[in-house]
Design an enzyme around this catalytic site. Structure first.
Site, mmCIF file in Angstrom:
data_model
loop_
_atom_site.group_PDB
_atom_site.id
_atom_site.type_symbol
_atom_site.label_atom_id
_atom_site.label_comp_id
_atom_site.label_asym_id
_atom_site.label_seq_id
_atom_site.Cartn_x
_atom_site.Cartn_y
_atom_site.Cartn_z
ATOM 1 N N THR A 105 0.851 -1.181 0.000
ATOM 2 C CA THR A 105 0.000 0.000 0.000
ATOM 3 C C THR A 105 0.888 1.232 0.000
ATOM 4 O O THR A 105 1.859 1.308 0.765
ATOM 5 C CB THR A 105 -0.931 0.035 1.220
ATOM 6 O OG1 THR A 105 -1.866 -1.049 1.127
ATOM 7 C CG2 THR A 105 -1.721 1.340 1.282
ATOM 8 N N PHE B 127 1.302 5.071 0.854
ATOM 9 C CA PHE B 127 0.755 6.082 1.757
ATOM 10 C C PHE B 127 1.349 7.449 1.403
ATOM 11 O O PHE B 127 2.533 7.546 1.085
ATOM 12 C CB PHE B 127 1.117 5.760 3.214
ATOM 13 C CG PHE B 127 0.460 4.514 3.753
ATOM 14 C CD1 PHE B 127 -0.708 4.593 4.503
ATOM 15 C CD2 PHE B 127 1.019 3.266 3.527
ATOM 16 C CE1 PHE B 127 -1.306 3.450 5.014
ATOM 17 C CE2 PHE B 127 0.425 2.114 4.036
ATOM 18 C CZ PHE B 127 -0.748 2.209 4.771
#
Length: 287
Positions: free
Chosen positions: A174, A176
């Site tokens: 992921t 960020f």
């Protein structure tokens, strides 16, 4: 000390990303229930940083967060790519065979579903958050319920890890974004002084009097100036049918050429906003 707003409770992947991004510094997380709450908290406190999931290698972009970022007026000052690891945890003394339910976020359940084919008696129950599921198991003393969550959640809430890394895809990352109310552009100025700015995030719209090839002309100009388009995401403009905002990420090795490129494309855009200029982020280790 860095105070960082995160979405979710303590023990969430947002906390891991914050601590790894600010590696070597003391980090105090400020939990927020939702992403809108996170952006509002950072807007109202200029000493607060925020860390926001923006895209995942398995499920793609989180479109709503692009909109929140644009509307917030906050600046992107950095990024971090976190390897997502899912662990099955439960109360001390509980074994996998004792479980009748496992709770977690829907994406985590989907990414771990093949693991549970060996345990047909366990029901997978969707919840709002991975770490919050672990916290609920601990606080309510749920002896027949497990949770899928990051390792840090087990440490925080006194749970035992029954199985590590139960996700099927080991290339699950992921990305960020680190955001801040940086009206004075202090963070950007420091990076620029150190010659570390090599990435930017922009959002633009096309002119109302749209010509054939409007989008391709903008992208061609960016390429002419030696900028690499590493990401493009279109979101519809609410209330204006068939109109879109284009969110792009650029990488470059010459800041002067980058500024020249922005000056060149502005006349070709309806609107153009720089969401942030920052240093390309690190990526956590796969294992």
């Amino acid at each position: 000390m860095k105070r960082v707003a995160i979405q979710g409770v303590e023990g969430a992947n947002h906390q891991i990303a914050a601590e790894e991004y600010f590696q070597g510094e003391e980090v105090q997380v400020v939990p927020c229930n939702t992403f809108p709450e996170l952006f509002q908290a950072v807007r109202e406190d200029d000493s607060l940083y925020g860390i926001v999931a923006i895209e995942n290698t398995l499920v793609g972009s989180i479109n709503s967060n692009y909109t929140l970022l644009h509307e917030s007026g906050l600046s992107v000052i950095g990024e971090y790519k976190l390897r997502i690891k899912h662990n099955l945890m439960a109360l001390p003394g509980v074994k996998i065979e004792d479980l009748t339910e496992v709770h977690s976020h829907p994406m985590a359940l989907a990414q771990c579903a093949p693991f549970f084919r060996k345990y047909p008696n366990i029901r997978l129950i969707e919840s709002d958050d991975t770490a919050a599921s672990a916290k609920e198991v601990a606080e309510k003393g749920l002896k027949h319920v497990g949770a899928i969550a990051p390792k840090i959640a087990a440490n925080l809430y006194g749970l035992n890890i029954l199985a590590k890394g139960i996700e099927t895809n080991k290339k699950n990352f992921t990305r960020f974004l680190v955001v801040k109310d940086d009206r004075a552009h202090i963070e950007t100025a420091e990076l620029l002084q150190k010659n570390k700015i090599n990435r930017s995030s922009l959002v633009f719209s096309l002119p109302q009097a749209r010509e054939v090839g409007s989008l391709s002309k903008i992208l061609t100009v960016l390429a002419f100036y030696g900028l690499n388009l590493s990401k493009i995401q279109s979101n519809p403009v609410v209330g204006h049918e068939w109109e879109y905002l284009f969110y792009i990420d650029l990488t470059f090795d010459n800041y002067t050429r980058y500024i020249q490129a922005l000056d060149a494309v502005r006349p070709l855009c309806g609107t153009l906003t720089v969401l942030g200029e920052y240093e390309m982020g690190r990526q956590s280790h796969e294992e």
